[in-house]
Design a protein around this motif. Sequence first.
Motif, PDB file in Angstrom:
ATOM      1  N   GLY A  55      22.583  30.684  49.871  1.00  0.00           N
ATOM      2  CA  GLY A  55      21.124  30.638  49.736  1.00  0.00           C
ATOM      3  C   GLY A  55      20.587  29.612  48.749  1.00  0.00           C
ATOM      4  N   PRO A  57      18.452  26.824  47.215  1.00  0.00           N
ATOM      5  CA  PRO A  57      17.104  26.420  47.644  1.00  0.00           C
ATOM      6  C   PRO A  57      17.011  25.003  48.223  1.00  0.00           C
ATOM      7  N   SER A  77      17.274  37.117  49.153  1.00  0.00           N
ATOM      8  CA  SER A  77      17.293  36.131  48.071  1.00  0.00           C
ATOM      9  C   SER A  77      18.744  35.899  47.647  1.00  0.00           C
ATOM     10  N   ASP A  79      20.291  36.369  44.832  1.00  0.00           N
ATOM     11  CA  ASP A  79      20.925  37.475  44.111  1.00  0.00           C
ATOM     12  C   ASP A  79      21.142  38.692  45.007  1.00  0.00           C
ATOM     13  N   GLU A  80      20.246  38.876  45.972  1.00  0.00           N
ATOM     14  CA  GLU A  80      20.444  39.991  46.910  1.00  0.00           C
ATOM     15  C   GLU A  80      21.690  39.771  47.766  1.00  0.00           C
TER      16      GLU A  80
ATOM     17  N   GLN B 347      22.079  33.462  39.797  1.00  0.00           N
ATOM     18  CA  GLN B 347      21.652  34.371  40.865  1.00  0.00           C
ATOM     19  C   GLN B 347      22.771  34.608  41.873  1.00  0.00           C
ATOM     20  N   SER B 352      19.248  38.816  38.925  1.00  0.00           N
ATOM     21  CA  SER B 352      17.925  38.571  39.495  1.00  0.00           C
ATOM     22  C   SER B 352      17.310  37.300  38.903  1.00  0.00           C
ATOM     23  N   GLU B 353      16.325  36.757  39.570  1.00  0.00           N
ATOM     24  CA  GLU B 353      15.692  35.517  39.110  1.00  0.00           C
ATOM     25  C   GLU B 353      15.135  35.695  37.696  1.00  0.00           C
TER      26      GLU B 353
END
Lengths: 253, 398
Positions: A55, A57, A77, A79-80, B347, B352-353
């Motif tokens: 993922g 960007p 995302s 981290d997900e 991440q 988390s962001e």
Amino acid sequence: MSKLVITDLHVTVDTEDGPKEILKGVTLTINEGETHAIMGPNGSGKSTLAYSIAGHPKYTITGGSVTLDGQDVLSLSVDERARAGLFLAMQYPVEVPGVSVSNFLRTAKTAIDGEAPKLRTWVKDVNAALEQLNLDPSFGTRSVNEGFSGGEKKRHEIAQLELLDPQVAVLDETDSGLDIDALKVVSEGVNRFRAREGKGVLLITHYTRILRYIEPDFVHVFVDGKVAESGGKELADELEASGYDKYLTKANA
Amino acid sequence: MTVTTDSVRSALEQAPALDRVESHLHPAGSFEVSDHEVPTGREEIWRFTPLKRLKGLHADAPLDGRNTKATWNAPEGVSVGVVTGDEARALRGVSGWAPNTRFTARVLAEVPATLLVDVPADVEASEPIVVEVDGTDADVTSGAHVVLRFGTHSKAVVVLNHTGSAAVAAVVEVVVADGAEASVVSIQDWADDAVHLSHHQARVGRDATYKHAAISFGGDLVRMDANVTYDGPGGSAELLGLYFADAGQHIEHRIFADHTAPRTKSHAVYKGALQGEKAHTVWVGNVLIRKVAEGIETYEENRNLVLTDGCHADSIPNLEIETGEIVGAGHASATARFDDNQLFYLQSRGVSEKEAQRLVVHGFFNDLIRKVGVPSIEERLLATVEAELAKNVLKELF
Ligand SMILES: Nc1ncnc2c1ncn2[C@@H]1O[C@H](COP(=O)(O)OP(=O)(O)OP(=O)(O)O)[C@@H](O)[C@H]1O
Ligand SMILES: [Mg+2]
């Protein structure tokens, strides 16, 4: 359970002359417990595939799908995705000044597990993981990847793999820049991971060398943004003997 | 103390021997207030400062208001107290410097008292000397003169901690005698409406070590000039700065390392973070290497991390070299947003962001916080960075 399914994946990057297509329809399934090697020449899009799965960007998905156990990965995302069970060992691990390795590892483990690891066993686990990869315990207090040699960065990636314990690991040229001893140490780490129940591995490499230590179930030749040929580990031996030439001429023709 | 008076005299006598350097770094110094015009904002040294928000401190605002309360501790062997009259007058310009701005000239001329921290020769203070300055009213203006005197071969840490609401023009003169090891930490943790215009002037003796840390978080407008000159060869100055500007704040730090003696060192590291609409920071790093200053080493660095849109960081290193015989001179200046690759890396490990940004900001400040070298302050700084982050960046992400 851990099944990674990549279907007709198309990916572009933004360039000064507009978007440029790098992945041109990648289809690949990694079943539970399988190790797949992806081999291909420089610039064929191997890292792009790895980053797109994770993922980053910089890459835009223009078509296709990626699922992990049926769950749409591309809508998650970064981290997900990691918390869903994906792990990317990077070709060029990133330096994070001022953040200690031990703080980083604890923060990551806490995020992945949804709770802080038990302090006593955790410290032992970290030290053991570092030691198994021939990293001195003093690495714990150093800033993440800062001033690490190329080989130390790669070994640090595999230490993370063992500690974070994902379902599917994508290893992007973890073998490049390693001398033979480091290569063995890293391979042993990957093999320990593979020995755990149901783990999938996507091993991206340029050379057949690492496949002597990590035996793949399948080998795919990656050329010009897609899989040009798939086979068993004998395909790696063939590549060893004749290189990528035959695929390159095909791709250029 | 005789040591000090003598060395002041020798410094003053020595001063004309230094060639006058024609440079904007050196507007002629003078104790006469009338020699200093009210700045208009067009002057090089005022061009970034929003004068309108200074409540007249740069011009003719009264300096006799009561708007702060000061309290302190004094470890054994160290004396801390307010002196007045002749004693206070004798301390004006004790750092071997003559005011180069109107507000500094006015403070020296008009403020009757001096807060004097005196660390006698050979004394090693057992704990930091902490002076708490708590503001009570930002609508009242005042002036302050502080002298920190570190005797020969003494060793001490002085912390000036500013909190509350006030509008203050301050001159802090620091005398670091030969062989002394002095640390001065000035924390600007003011309330949102405070205005603080200050000039820290240090004279570093032969083989002495001086560490100055400027830490600015709070206040509507904070401007500090932290200057150093050297009284003999072998002196070394470490100038550290850490600032965090929120929406609407103006935080300006200027340093001036004036290498007036051979084999001296200056090392400056200032780091800042900015967040929110119209957060503005300024860093101007002046270093002058005079003809006499052979064999010196200097390095200065300013890094800014821009956390949100709408903020602005000015960063200007300025190195003037008059001798070719130097060991090393360098500078670096960088203003950047979050590094996408760093955030991606964190991440990709499940962080988390929001947490990734928090880690990166802490990491950005960490080495600097460690350099301050005062454990009680380190902990506080970590907590303050955390609190600043909670204010804005993190909030936006929900
Ligand atoms: N920002 C960009 N602008 C233009 N081209 C790009 C950009 N980013 C990547 N590419 C191109 O995408 C192609 C694939 O790059 P990628 O890094 O995925 O290759 P790779 O197979 O991992 O190569 P290697 O074996 O060298 O690691 C390359 O031709 C590269 O130049
Ligand atoms: Mg690559």
